[in-house]
Design a protein around this motif. Structure first.
Motif, mmCIF file in Angstrom:
data_model
loop_
_atom_site.group_PDB
_atom_site.id
_atom_site.type_symbol
_atom_site.label_atom_id
_atom_site.label_comp_id
_atom_site.label_asym_id
_atom_site.label_seq_id
_atom_site.Cartn_x
_atom_site.Cartn_y
_atom_site.Cartn_z
ATOM 1 N N SER A 82 4.659 -18.827 21.473
ATOM 2 C CA SER A 82 4.760 -20.226 20.563
ATOM 3 C C SER A 82 4.761 -21.460 21.279
ATOM 4 O O SER A 82 4.279 -22.680 20.723
ATOM 5 N N LEU A 96 4.111 -25.406 13.607
ATOM 6 C CA LEU A 96 5.064 -24.212 13.581
ATOM 7 C C LEU A 96 6.517 -24.524 13.699
ATOM 8 O O LEU A 96 6.755 -25.521 14.555
ATOM 9 N N CYS A 98 10.335 -22.888 14.411
ATOM 10 C CA CYS A 98 10.926 -21.654 15.038
ATOM 11 C C CYS A 98 12.332 -21.729 14.506
ATOM 12 O O CYS A 98 12.994 -22.762 14.712
ATOM 13 N N THR A 119 1.291 -12.848 18.980
ATOM 14 C CA THR A 119 0.060 -13.651 19.260
ATOM 15 C C THR A 119 -0.908 -13.693 18.159
ATOM 16 O O THR A 119 -1.237 -14.525 17.561
ATOM 17 N N LEU A 122 0.570 -14.970 14.517
ATOM 18 C CA LEU A 122 0.540 -16.402 14.491
ATOM 19 C C LEU A 122 -0.923 -17.084 14.575
ATOM 20 O O LEU A 122 -1.206 -18.006 13.782
ATOM 21 N N LEU A 137 8.338 -19.107 12.323
ATOM 22 C CA LEU A 137 8.578 -17.912 13.208
ATOM 23 C C LEU A 137 9.877 -17.809 13.431
ATOM 24 O O LEU A 137 10.647 -18.494 13.831
ATOM 25 N N VAL A 150 7.313 -13.757 10.550
ATOM 26 C CA VAL A 150 6.192 -14.687 10.449
ATOM 27 C C VAL A 150 5.689 -14.842 9.069
ATOM 28 O O VAL A 150 5.264 -14.031 8.460
#
Length: 204
Positions: A82, A96, A98, A119, A122, A137, A150
């Motif tokens: 990330s 993004l 988190c 990976t 995302l 995420l 996700v």
């Protein structure tokens, strides 16, 4: 799975034929050529990803992929997948979000396979979701299991009737680790891929 792959390839071939028809019907040197070429390049990239996933799936099913289960600390792994999406260039919007539980236990998993899946998820969510749509995420633990989630607007190109065939293929890497993958559709149009991994015995 095979039928889903066949439909996905069929749609790409239809898109190619449509773009080729547009190119042949347009005057030579017409500025409208570029969007058609860009669309064809996108389909080529998508099909290359699909073929790579299908080949990996074949290796997994044949037992040709080495699986190394270990007690895995997820924090460094989550940071690794990330970091580049959070530390964007000046003026760029951070998409993004988190939501990581600060008390995650270690999981019993293969580091390389798990990192590859996260990976890829995302990357696909960022690529296919609208620029203004955030991607989340999340990670939490419940009853001896860790759930990695996700959530995004899309994981595949718009109009794909299947739930991201490419994602299902990629996440087969989780199942060989004794994990599980589920896909959820939400009323607001968002989609969530949930990866479930067992907690490492030493951390109970």
């Amino acid at each position: 799975m095979i039928e889903s792959l066949e439909r996905r390839v069929g749609r790409s071939l239809e898109a190619f034929v449509k773009q080729l028809r547009c190119l042949t019907e347009s005057p030579q040197g017409c500025p409208d050529w570029q969007p058609h070429l860009d669309s064809m390049q996108q389909e080529v990239s998508s099909l290359c990803d699909l073929i790579a996933d299908a080949m990996l799936l074949q290796k997994l099913e044949a037992g040709k992929v080495s699986v190394r289960l270990e007690s895995l600390d997820l924090y460094p792994l989550l940071e690794s997948v990330s970091r580049h999406l959070i530390n964007t260039k000046a003026g760029s919007t951070v998409r993004l979000v988190c939501e990581i539980d600060p008390r995650l236990p270690h999981v019993l998993a293969d580091r390389e396979l798990t990192e590859a899946v996260l990976t890829d998820l995302l990357a696909r969510s960022m690529k296919y979701s609208d620029p203004g749509s955030p991607v989340v995420l999340a990670a939490r633990s419940v009853a001896g299991k860790v759930f990695l989630q996700v959530t995004a607007q899309r994981f595949a190109s718009p109009g794909d009737r299947d739930f991201a065939t490419e994602v299902v293929l990629c996440c087969r890497q989780i199942e060989v680790q004794n994990g599980q993958v589920t896909c959820q559709h939400h009323p607001d149009g968002l989609q969530t891929v949930v990866i479930t991994l067992p907690v490492a015995p030493a951390t109970f």
